[in-house]
Design an enzyme around this catalytic site. Sequence first.
Site, mmCIF file in Angstrom:
data_model
loop_
_atom_site.group_PDB
_atom_site.id
_atom_site.type_symbol
_atom_site.label_atom_id
_atom_site.label_comp_id
_atom_site.label_asym_id
_atom_site.label_seq_id
_atom_site.Cartn_x
_atom_site.Cartn_y
_atom_site.Cartn_z
ATOM 1 N N TYR A 59 0.807 -1.214 -0.144
ATOM 2 C CA TYR A 59 0.138 -0.077 -0.073
ATOM 3 C C TYR A 59 0.881 1.257 0.020
ATOM 4 O O TYR A 59 0.518 2.345 -0.623
ATOM 5 C CB TYR A 59 -0.849 0.065 1.041
ATOM 6 C CG TYR A 59 -2.036 -1.155 0.977
ATOM 7 C CD1 TYR A 59 -2.053 -2.219 1.457
ATOM 8 C CD2 TYR A 59 -3.087 -0.433 0.093
ATOM 9 C CE1 TYR A 59 -3.147 -3.170 1.059
ATOM 10 C CE2 TYR A 59 -4.247 -1.543 -0.190
ATOM 11 C CZ TYR A 59 -4.120 -2.782 0.311
ATOM 12 O OH TYR A 59 -5.117 -3.766 0.016
ATOM 13 N N ARG A 62 1.585 1.891 -3.661
ATOM 14 C CA ARG A 62 0.447 2.373 -4.333
ATOM 15 C C ARG A 62 0.007 3.841 -3.773
ATOM 16 O O ARG A 62 -0.417 4.783 -4.707
ATOM 17 C CB ARG A 62 -0.773 1.434 -4.177
ATOM 18 C CG ARG A 62 -0.804 -0.075 -4.848
ATOM 19 C CD ARG A 62 -2.163 -0.793 -4.458
ATOM 20 N NE ARG A 62 -3.175 -0.083 -4.911
ATOM 21 C CZ ARG A 62 -4.503 -0.507 -4.426
ATOM 22 N NH1 ARG A 62 -4.756 -1.353 -3.494
ATOM 23 N NH2 ARG A 62 -5.697 0.167 -4.795
ATOM 24 N N GLN A 92 -15.388 2.514 -5.765
ATOM 25 C CA GLN A 92 -14.576 1.675 -5.209
ATOM 26 C C GLN A 92 -13.123 1.887 -5.080
ATOM 27 O O GLN A 92 -12.463 0.902 -4.376
ATOM 28 C CB GLN A 92 -14.806 0.445 -6.198
ATOM 29 C CG GLN A 92 -16.078 -0.251 -6.242
ATOM 30 C CD GLN A 92 -16.385 -0.999 -7.328
ATOM 31 O OE1 GLN A 92 -16.227 -2.359 -7.313
ATOM 32 N NE2 GLN A 92 -16.419 -0.656 -8.751
ATOM 33 N N ASN A 93 -12.791 2.925 -5.733
ATOM 34 C CA ASN A 93 -11.480 3.478 -5.584
ATOM 35 C C ASN A 93 -10.895 3.950 -4.238
ATOM 36 O O ASN A 93 -11.665 4.550 -3.519
ATOM 37 C CB ASN A 93 -11.114 4.572 -6.947
ATOM 38 C CG ASN A 93 -11.639 3.840 -8.109
ATOM 39 O OD1 ASN A 93 -11.513 2.626 -8.410
ATOM 40 N ND2 ASN A 93 -11.809 4.674 -9.269
ATOM 41 N N VAL A 94 -9.651 3.609 -4.116
ATOM 42 C CA VAL A 94 -9.139 4.163 -2.693
ATOM 43 C C VAL A 94 -8.350 5.338 -2.986
ATOM 44 O O VAL A 94 -7.927 6.023 -2.084
ATOM 45 C CB VAL A 94 -8.506 3.249 -2.117
ATOM 46 C CG1 VAL A 94 -9.229 1.863 -1.834
ATOM 47 C CG2 VAL A 94 -7.091 2.762 -2.958
ATOM 48 N N ASP A 95 -8.123 5.889 -4.235
ATOM 49 C CA ASP A 95 -7.508 7.169 -4.492
ATOM 50 C C ASP A 95 -8.421 8.269 -4.322
ATOM 51 O O ASP A 95 -9.525 8.303 -3.969
ATOM 52 C CB ASP A 95 -6.898 7.229 -6.078
ATOM 53 C CG ASP A 95 -7.933 7.264 -6.883
ATOM 54 O OD1 ASP A 95 -7.934 6.271 -7.776
ATOM 55 O OD2 ASP A 95 -9.016 8.327 -6.922
ATOM 56 N N HIS A 110 -14.392 0.994 -0.621
ATOM 57 C CA HIS A 110 -13.343 -0.025 -0.098
ATOM 58 C C HIS A 110 -12.247 1.039 0.468
ATOM 59 O O HIS A 110 -11.147 0.369 0.485
ATOM 60 C CB HIS A 110 -12.831 -0.578 -1.466
ATOM 61 C CG HIS A 110 -13.909 -1.397 -2.044
ATOM 62 N ND1 HIS A 110 -13.785 -1.786 -3.478
ATOM 63 C CD2 HIS A 110 -14.812 -2.207 -1.552
ATOM 64 C CE1 HIS A 110 -14.849 -2.654 -3.610
ATOM 65 N NE2 HIS A 110 -15.468 -2.726 -2.705
ATOM 66 N N GLY A 176 -16.136 2.503 -15.419
ATOM 67 C CA GLY A 176 -14.612 2.058 -15.250
ATOM 68 C C GLY A 176 -14.688 0.965 -14.253
ATOM 69 O O GLY A 176 -13.754 0.796 -13.443
ATOM 70 N N SER A 178 -15.178 -3.581 -13.399
ATOM 71 C CA SER A 178 -15.452 -4.818 -14.086
ATOM 72 C C SER A 178 -16.679 -5.495 -13.487
ATOM 73 O O SER A 178 -17.189 -6.517 -13.840
ATOM 74 C CB SER A 178 -14.265 -5.785 -13.933
ATOM 75 O OG SER A 178 -14.037 -5.657 -12.449
HETATM 76 N N1 APR Z 1 -11.636 4.020 -19.029
HETATM 77 C C1 APR Z 1 -12.570 3.224 -18.613
HETATM 78 N N2 APR Z 1 -12.560 1.825 -18.067
HETATM 79 C C2 APR Z 1 -11.559 1.244 -18.218
HETATM 80 C C3 APR Z 1 -10.178 1.708 -18.689
HETATM 81 C C4 APR Z 1 -10.534 3.253 -19.169
HETATM 82 N N3 APR Z 1 -9.361 3.950 -19.446
HETATM 83 N N4 APR Z 1 -9.232 1.104 -18.639
HETATM 84 C C5 APR Z 1 -9.855 -0.092 -18.034
HETATM 85 N N5 APR Z 1 -11.176 0.136 -17.852
HETATM 86 C C6 APR Z 1 -12.025 -0.799 -17.311
HETATM 87 C C7 APR Z 1 -11.764 -2.423 -17.466
HETATM 88 O O1 APR Z 1 -12.469 -2.778 -18.811
HETATM 89 C C8 APR Z 1 -12.522 -2.983 -16.441
HETATM 90 O O2 APR Z 1 -13.820 -3.141 -16.511
HETATM 91 O O3 APR Z 1 -12.003 -0.735 -15.819
HETATM 92 C C9 APR Z 1 -12.293 -1.951 -15.123
HETATM 93 C C10 APR Z 1 -11.310 -2.210 -14.249
HETATM 94 O O4 APR Z 1 -11.783 -3.388 -13.414
HETATM 95 P P1 APR Z 1 -11.097 -4.008 -12.285
HETATM 96 O O5 APR Z 1 -9.455 -3.808 -12.407
HETATM 97 O O6 APR Z 1 -11.594 -5.175 -11.745
HETATM 98 O O7 APR Z 1 -11.119 -2.764 -11.182
HETATM 99 P P2 APR Z 1 -12.580 -2.536 -10.488
HETATM 100 O O8 APR Z 1 -13.843 -2.898 -11.056
HETATM 101 O O9 APR Z 1 -12.330 -1.166 -9.633
HETATM 102 O O10 APR Z 1 -12.338 -3.730 -9.052
HETATM 103 C C11 APR Z 1 -13.283 -3.446 -8.068
HETATM 104 O O11 APR Z 1 -12.020 -5.126 -6.802
HETATM 105 O O12 APR Z 1 -9.558 -5.736 -6.327
HETATM 106 C C12 APR Z 1 -10.812 -5.308 -5.704
HETATM 107 O O13 APR Z 1 -11.000 -3.435 -4.178
HETATM 108 C C13 APR Z 1 -10.520 -3.802 -5.480
HETATM 109 O O14 APR Z 1 -12.291 -1.969 -5.531
HETATM 110 C C14 APR Z 1 -11.477 -2.943 -6.358
HETATM 111 C C15 APR Z 1 -12.640 -3.820 -6.641
#
Ligand code: APR
Length: 238
Positions: A59, A62, A92-95, A110, A176, A178
């Site tokens: 962390y 990051r 969900q972002n921690v930034d 989160h 943004g 998944s």
């Molecule tokens: N613009 C928009 N979306 C994007 C971009 C971009 N430039 N680049 C990637 N993505 C999308 C990807 O297609 C994907 O669907 O962002 C998503 C990122 O997915 P993850 O990496 O799974 O991130 P997230 O959905 O925030 O994860 C949720 O999982 O690991 C835990 O606690 C962590 O908060 C996080 C949670």
Amino acid sequence: MRPQLSRKNLVVFTGAGISAESGLQTFRGDGGLWEGHRVEDVATPEAWAKDPALVLEFYNVRRRNVRAAQPNAAHRALVDLESAYDVRIITQNVDDLHERAGSTHVLHLHGEILYARSTRESSHTAYLGDHDIALGDTCPLGSQLRPHIVWFGEQVPALDEAARIVSQADIFLCVGTSLEVYPANSLIFATPRRARRIVVNPEVPDLVPRDVCECIAKTACEGVPELVASLLLATTKL
Ligand code: APR
């Protein structure tokens, strides 16, 4: 005299993808954080018990990246929406990029990487500023400080508040993410039936109910400013 229409409630649910164009790694997909680290080693209470120094360093690295990053056009466009909508960001972002862009209502599901938390009293948090967390850094109660992050397997304290906010949405933007992580991903099903739902993601996740969602298969910096412009234009035509 034009009737004073009440401002619509606009909820924005964001994930790591909205910060990708600010240079911060996402978690899944090519080059994602979980490619370089096992969740079990750095993001669970068991990992903390087993090797707190490894967790702190994960962390700390990051956190330095977050400090070096800047909000991007997508973060800034969401701020512009506040001129015409009651905007609530649920991330969900921690930034802190939403806050640094100027968003005024941000709910972190989160946790927040720029804060430390007491391991004895979870309500005791402290802003870290430019500091890292090291072994031996303690809270006023004398317990080791940990990252103020919700780890896998831990409760999501802000979930009920997030679901209440989403239940009031007239418009729900999902940018943004998944939608891979429960219970955060359940929020996309917590909107009222009447809500307009819009997803911005270059790879629209399978979980998205496409029959009731508008999907913009673009990056956040391409799709969000365009969408915001159309949402603002719509309020001038009322
Ligand atoms: N613009 C928009 N979306 C994007 C971009 C971009 N430039 N680049 C990637 N993505 C999308 C990807 O297609 C994907 O669907 O962002 C998503 C990122 O997915 P993850 O990496 O799974 O991130 P997230 O959905 O925030 O994860 C949720 O999982 O690991 C835990 O606690 C962590 O908060 C996080 C949670």
